[in-house]
Scaffold this motif. Structure first.
Motif, PDB file in Angstrom:
ATOM      1  N   LEU A  71      86.302  56.367  19.845  1.00  0.00           N
ATOM      2  CA  LEU A  71      85.205  55.883  20.179  1.00  0.00           C
ATOM      3  C   LEU A  71      83.972  55.893  20.815  1.00  0.00           C
ATOM      4  O   LEU A  71      84.321  56.792  22.283  1.00  0.00           O
ATOM      5  N   THR A  72      82.887  54.996  20.935  1.00  0.00           N
ATOM      6  CA  THR A  72      81.718  55.325  22.349  1.00  0.00           C
ATOM      7  C   THR A  72      82.595  54.722  23.112  1.00  0.00           C
ATOM      8  O   THR A  72      82.595  53.467  23.217  1.00  0.00           O
ATOM      9  N   LEU A  73      82.521  55.146  24.208  1.00  0.00           N
ATOM     10  CA  LEU A  73      83.032  54.506  25.113  1.00  0.00           C
ATOM     11  C   LEU A  73      81.650  53.177  26.221  1.00  0.00           C
ATOM     12  O   LEU A  73      80.348  53.404  25.544  1.00  0.00           O
ATOM     13  N   GLU A 127      82.456  51.278  31.972  1.00  0.00           N
ATOM     14  CA  GLU A 127      83.033  51.839  32.516  1.00  0.00           C
ATOM     15  C   GLU A 127      84.219  52.217  32.711  1.00  0.00           C
ATOM     16  O   GLU A 127      84.302  53.835  33.067  1.00  0.00           O
ATOM     17  N   GLN A 128      84.777  52.836  31.155  1.00  0.00           N
ATOM     18  CA  GLN A 128      85.237  53.455  30.700  1.00  0.00           C
ATOM     19  C   GLN A 128      84.285  54.632  30.782  1.00  0.00           C
ATOM     20  O   GLN A 128      85.604  55.759  31.013  1.00  0.00           O
ATOM     21  N   ALA A 129      83.589  55.441  30.068  1.00  0.00           N
ATOM     22  CA  ALA A 129      82.516  56.266  30.646  1.00  0.00           C
ATOM     23  C   ALA A 129      82.535  57.099  32.243  1.00  0.00           C
ATOM     24  O   ALA A 129      82.473  57.857  32.280  1.00  0.00           O
ATOM     25  N   THR A 177      95.029  43.906  30.467  1.00  0.00           N
ATOM     26  CA  THR A 177      95.345  45.075  28.883  1.00  0.00           C
ATOM     27  C   THR A 177      94.112  44.547  28.387  1.00  0.00           C
ATOM     28  O   THR A 177      92.809  43.970  28.036  1.00  0.00           O
ATOM     29  N   GLY A 178      94.101  45.248  26.848  1.00  0.00           N
ATOM     30  CA  GLY A 178      93.025  45.265  25.863  1.00  0.00           C
ATOM     31  C   GLY A 178      91.717  46.004  26.585  1.00  0.00           C
ATOM     32  O   GLY A 178      90.673  46.192  25.902  1.00  0.00           O
ATOM     33  N   SER A 179      92.148  46.215  28.122  1.00  0.00           N
ATOM     34  CA  SER A 179      90.548  47.588  28.902  1.00  0.00           C
ATOM     35  C   SER A 179      90.570  48.649  28.123  1.00  0.00           C
ATOM     36  O   SER A 179      89.139  48.932  28.063  1.00  0.00           O
ATOM     37  N   GLY A 180      91.291  49.005  26.963  1.00  0.00           N
ATOM     38  CA  GLY A 180      90.939  50.735  26.501  1.00  0.00           C
ATOM     39  C   GLY A 180      91.494  51.829  27.188  1.00  0.00           C
ATOM     40  O   GLY A 180      90.726  52.346  27.747  1.00  0.00           O
ATOM     41  N   LYS A 181      92.752  51.329  28.004  1.00  0.00           N
ATOM     42  CA  LYS A 181      93.261  52.188  28.656  1.00  0.00           C
ATOM     43  C   LYS A 181      93.403  53.663  27.919  1.00  0.00           C
ATOM     44  O   LYS A 181      93.743  55.069  27.738  1.00  0.00           O
ATOM     45  N   THR A 182      93.721  53.474  26.360  1.00  0.00           N
ATOM     46  CA  THR A 182      94.842  54.294  25.743  1.00  0.00           C
ATOM     47  C   THR A 182      92.951  55.377  25.284  1.00  0.00           C
ATOM     48  O   THR A 182      93.354  56.150  25.013  1.00  0.00           O
ATOM     49  N   GLU A 183      92.619  54.587  24.711  1.00  0.00           N
ATOM     50  CA  GLU A 183      91.163  55.546  24.201  1.00  0.00           C
ATOM     51  C   GLU A 183      90.681  56.227  25.507  1.00  0.00           C
ATOM     52  O   GLU A 183      90.431  57.473  24.749  1.00  0.00           O
ATOM     53  N   ALA A 193     101.440  56.972  15.976  1.00  0.00           N
ATOM     54  CA  ALA A 193     100.067  57.158  14.655  1.00  0.00           C
ATOM     55  C   ALA A 193      98.558  57.397  15.471  1.00  0.00           C
ATOM     56  O   ALA A 193      97.357  57.720  14.919  1.00  0.00           O
ATOM     57  N   ARG A 194      98.726  56.125  16.407  1.00  0.00           N
ATOM     58  CA  ARG A 194      97.175  56.175  16.455  1.00  0.00           C
ATOM     59  C   ARG A 194      96.958  57.711  17.713  1.00  0.00           C
ATOM     60  O   ARG A 194      95.591  58.222  17.221  1.00  0.00           O
ATOM     61  N   PHE A 195      97.754  58.199  18.360  1.00  0.00           N
ATOM     62  CA  PHE A 195      97.494  59.662  18.109  1.00  0.00           C
ATOM     63  C   PHE A 195      97.047  60.727  17.757  1.00  0.00           C
ATOM     64  O   PHE A 195      96.932  61.576  17.232  1.00  0.00           O
TER      65      PHE A 195
HETATM   66  P1  ADP Z   1      94.254  49.210  26.814  1.00  0.00           P
HETATM   67  O1  ADP Z   1      95.326  50.228  26.421  1.00  0.00           O
HETATM   68  O2  ADP Z   1      94.030  49.131  27.621  1.00  0.00           O
HETATM   69  O3  ADP Z   1      95.809  48.353  26.890  1.00  0.00           O
HETATM   70  P2  ADP Z   1      93.792  49.848  23.688  1.00  0.00           P
HETATM   71  O4  ADP Z   1      93.312  51.237  24.305  1.00  0.00           O
HETATM   72  O5  ADP Z   1      94.572  49.471  23.291  1.00  0.00           O
HETATM   73  O6  ADP Z   1      93.716  49.277  25.182  1.00  0.00           O
HETATM   74  O7  ADP Z   1      91.884  49.373  23.705  1.00  0.00           O
HETATM   75  C1  ADP Z   1      92.281  47.953  22.921  1.00  0.00           C
HETATM   76  C2  ADP Z   1      91.624  47.693  21.972  1.00  0.00           C
HETATM   77  O8  ADP Z   1      90.093  48.267  22.307  1.00  0.00           O
HETATM   78  C3  ADP Z   1      91.593  49.103  20.682  1.00  0.00           C
HETATM   79  O9  ADP Z   1      92.007  48.244  19.628  1.00  0.00           O
HETATM   80  C4  ADP Z   1      91.025  49.926  21.114  1.00  0.00           C
HETATM   81  O10 ADP Z   1      90.788  50.723  19.529  1.00  0.00           O
HETATM   82  C5  ADP Z   1      89.576  48.938  21.355  1.00  0.00           C
HETATM   83  N1  ADP Z   1      88.391  49.988  22.069  1.00  0.00           N
HETATM   84  C6  ADP Z   1      88.696  50.496  22.853  1.00  0.00           C
HETATM   85  N2  ADP Z   1      87.618  51.295  23.508  1.00  0.00           N
HETATM   86  C7  ADP Z   1      87.247  50.647  22.214  1.00  0.00           C
HETATM   87  C8  ADP Z   1      85.696  51.426  22.413  1.00  0.00           C
HETATM   88  N3  ADP Z   1      85.231  51.958  23.490  1.00  0.00           N
HETATM   89  N4  ADP Z   1      84.588  50.930  21.482  1.00  0.00           N
HETATM   90  C9  ADP Z   1      85.172  49.485  20.635  1.00  0.00           C
HETATM   91  N5  ADP Z   1      86.717  49.327  20.802  1.00  0.00           N
HETATM   92  C10 ADP Z   1      87.082  49.558  21.970  1.00  0.00           C
END
Ligand code: ADP
Ligand code: ZN
Ligand code: ZN
Length: 743
Positions: A206-208, A211-213, A235-241, A272-274
């Motif tokens: 995904l394009t970060l 903050e993520q970048a 929660t949901g801030s995109g840590k996993t990404e 599955a995500r990985f």
């Molecule tokens: P966390 O691990 O912090 O709870 P996730 O990585 O699961 O957050 O991200 C939450 C949701 O946001 C997921 O559905 C993910 O695909 C989406 N997401 C994360 N980063 C981005 C991004 N840079 N652009 C678009 N969607 C994103």
């Protein structure tokens, strides 16, 4: 170590609780000579056991006449030195026997002496002749022609079971082999990764966001050395990404990533995500694996065939050929700490291990432990923040709803029921969180006040309806429901309080037209049951989910817009000093389930203490503000993370035996501490919060110190004393370093 004379004595770690090595005479060595890390078979008592050579020496304190030779060596290459280092470190830090630590760290099949060889499968491919054979050449053997065509489509080969599963027979494979058209070889089940970095990703990253970048940029800067970092993101801030893109960078350099997740978090969804992202093997290590699968995954990591290893707590002991990064997701989660036997904390070992390897370690959480926050504040860890959700809506605030003096139905008060009604009417889903499984926390007599109690524990029996019985959640005791009160004979026995089953039942009465899914350990004993429930829920029709903390963590439930916490007080007023921290983490995680997709969320928290200062701080300013306050309180009270603790637990069937030993141990320890002028404090002994559990009496003694090294010296002395003590043989005891609970 001098190598002039060949080792004649082997100091071997054996699977025994004793904290020492056992000396054996060496026999003719394996091809590379005797070295630490080689597995051997050795006589032990009347059995033969598998042990690991730790020391190769010329001398032993044991008289030569009593030394036995080892029976055989099992490996010619030793287990890796950095893996041995980790086991040594763990044993030393947690004051645990090395032999038992090594057994914990090894897969079962290696403990039993299975060779260090990956299982392989016979794999079939075309020979050059087979490749160039014209299509019509096998016209008289159509099945062989089909088989040949199938293999032509799979240049990397097809395994024998995959071929026979399509209805082909051995005879056809043999016939084609005899004609020189195909051949087979043995391939490991988990294959080596394709080398080219540009082929690494199976789907684009995904394009970060900004903050993520920024966070990823700082992590890239630290890739070549030990850099501990706390990834603190809502929660949901995109840590996993961020994890995924960091792993991508590590794997592109030909290194391996180890990812630890809480027990509850290693769902097929996460895996599955990985797996969807990467084209390289992602091996999973968790308790559900068969022995052979575990060995395959372990060896694939050891031999570098698995670039990405993801697992629960015990995966911290996975050897890595080319370690590149360790990631600990939900680093605050209690399941990362083992609560019996070898009581290690996988997060803390992850940091120690990363330091040893000289690689980065990333600890991620929306609600970091106070330990990690303190290290981030003091600059020991980089503090990386993600403050915005990737989706449109900010995480919902907690709304405290006071239940005092209000009528309840199934544990819910009228305004909360009304909010549920409105949410369902809008076509959304509701999550009702209740941290008690079963029908009701106990059964009570209306006439005399009798409560159903476990005969083995100081605990109430939980009433279950499916099936109908009373069960203890602290031991395995179960009994049928009494017909009448055992104390006064009254027949007026009623369930007291609300568990998930009862909540499900009353919600079904209130909202008969809406499906209700109950998700707890009882309803999802099978993993498939859990997954199929979740996939129904993800279809998105209006529904109510009733669940325990199984539901609170990690799951993406896009259609939930209202979360109801039935009783926030259950954990808050426990005697444990971490109770508020843990309750706040859980509440934030539950709240994090609301409004993750298009619609904003609401979180209603029922409590009898809506004026509690800590709870109101959590509700009005969030976890981070509360954490700061808790840290200040911990500092003032000289508690972790500002002081280090070790807890000695003692238990035996007889109360007097436990008490006598606990007092004797405390007295001896205090005398020693005074003699040493040690700064270590010794508190107790006191009865454990649940004094009688599983028919045994439990007591504890607490050690605390400002410096870790002092605590360790005192702990080591205490263990030495207990091991010498005759009375200690009738009492079970254990020392818990950095205990996470005081129960
Ligand atoms: P966390 O691990 O912090 O709870 P996730 O990585 O699961 O957050 O991200 C939450 C949701 O946001 C997921 O559905 C993910 O695909 C989406 N997401 C994360 N980063 C981005 C991004 N840079 N652009 C678009 N969607 C994103
Ligand atoms: Zn009664
Ligand atoms: Zn019990």
């Amino acid at each position: 170590m001098p190598t002039s004379s060949p080792a004649t004595i082997l100091g071997v770690a054996l699977p025994s609780p004793l904290r020492r090595l056992f000396d054996y005479r060496a026999i003719a060595p394996p091809p590379g000579g005797w070295r630490p890390g080689l597995r051997v078979r050795a006589p032990f008592g009347r059995r033969e056991v598998v042990g690991i050579v730790i020391e190769c020496r010329a001398h032993s304190e044991v008289p030569a006449s009593r030394l036995k030779p080892v029976a055989a060596w099992l490996d010619d290459t030793p287990l890796p030195a950095d893996w041995l280092w980790l086991c040594h470190f763990t044993a030393r830090y947690y004051q645990h026997g090395l032999g038992d630590t090594l057994s914990h760290a090894l897969p079962g099949l290696l403990r039993q002496g299975r060779p260090l060889e990956a299982r392989t499968r016979e794999t079939w491919r075309l020979t050059p002749d087979g490749q160039s054979l014209p299509a019509e050449a096998l016209a008289r053997a159509p099945r062989q022609a089909e088989l040949l065509a199938m293999l032509r489509q799979h240049p990397r080969g097809v395994t024998t079971p995959a071929i026979t599963a399509q209805g082909y027979a051995r005879a056809q494979l043999q016939a084609l082999t005899d004609k020189g058209l195909i051949h087979s070889d043995e391939q490991p089940l988990i294959k080596a990764p394709p080398p080219a970095p540009e082929r690494l990703l199976a789907e684009p990253a995904l394009t970060l966001n900004g903050e993520q970048a920024q966070v990823l940029g700082r992590l890239h800067d630290g890739l070549e050395r030990f850099t501990p970092a706390l990834l603190h993101g809502v929660t949901g801030s995109g840590k996993t990404e961020v994890y995924l893109q960091l792993i991508e960078a590590v794997v592109a350099k030909g290194r391996q990533a180890l990812v630890l997740v809480p027990e509850i978090g290693l769902t097929p969804q996460t895996l599955a995500r990985f797996r969807k992202r990467f084209r390289v093997p992602v091996v999973a290590l968790h308790s559900g694996l068969a022995d052979g699968e575990r060995l395959d995954a372990w060896l694939a990591a050891l031999q570098g065939r698995a670039p990405i290893v993801i697992g629960t707590r015990s995966a911290i002991f996975t050897p890595l050929a080319r370690p590149g990064v360790i990631i600990v997701d939900e680093e605050h989660d209690g399941s990362l700490k083992q609560q019996e036997g070898l009581r290690y904390h996988a997060r803390d070992l992850a940091v120690a291990r990363a330091h040893h390897h000289g690689i980065p370690v990333l600890l991620g959480s929306a609600t970091p432990s106070l330990e990690s926050l303190a290290k981030a504040h003091s600059g020991h860890y980089q503090h990386l923040r993600l403050t915005r959700r990737a989706s449109r809506h900010a995480p919902a605030r907690l709304e405290l709803i006071d239940t005092r003096g209000r009528p309840r139905r199934g544990g819910l008060i009228p305004p909360v029921i009304e909010a549920i009604r409105q949410t369902l009417a809008a076509g959304h889903q509701v999550l009702v969180f209740i941290n008690r499984r079963g029908f009701a926390p106990t059964l009570a007599c209306e006439t005399c006040g009798w409560l159903a109690e476990c005969r083995h524990c100081d605990a109430r029996l939980t009433l279950h309806r499916q099936p109908h019985l009373l069960a203890c959640h602290h031991c395995d005791h179960q009994q049928p429901l009494p017909e009448a009160c055992p104390q006064c004979g009254s027949a007026d026995l009623r369930p007291l309080g609300t568990g998930t089953e009862r909540s499900e039942e009353s919600l079904a009465g209130l909202f008969p037209e809406v499906p209700i899914y109950r998700i707890d350990r009882d309803s999802t004993r099978r993993k498939e049951a859990f997954e199929s429930l979740l996939s129904e829920v993800r279809r998105g029709d209006a529904a109510i989910l009733v669940g325990t903390q199984m539901l609170a963590k990690g799951h993406h439930l896009p259609h939930v817009t209202l979360v109801v916490v039935v009783n926030a007080d259950a954990g808050l007023y426990a005697s444990d000093f971490r109770a508020m921290e843990q309750s706040a983490q859980l509440l934030e995680q539950v709240a994090g389930r609301a409004g993750r997709a298009e619609h904003p969320g609401r979180v209603l928290v029922q409590t009898q203490h809506s004026d509690d200062p800590q709870l109101t701080l959590l509700a009005s300013r969030g976890y981070d503000a509360l954490a700061e306050r808790l840290l200040a309180e911990r500092r003032a009270a000289a508690l972790p993370p500002y002081r280090f603790l070790a807890l000695l637990r003692l238990e035996a069937p007889r109360e007097e035996a436990v008490q006598a030993l606990a007092e004797q141990a405390a007295e001896a320890l205090r005398a020693w501490l005074a003699d040493q002028a040690s700064e270590v404090h010794c508190l107790g002994p006191v009865p454990a919060p649940m004094e009688r559990r599983q028919g045994r009496y439990h007591m504890q003694l607490m050690l605390s110190a400002e410096r870790r090294s002092r605590l360790h010296e005192a702990g080591a002395w205490l263990i030495g004393w207990l091991e010498q003590c005759r009375e200690a043989r009738r009492v079970r005891w254990s020392l818990d370093i950095d205990p996470q609970t005081l129960s």
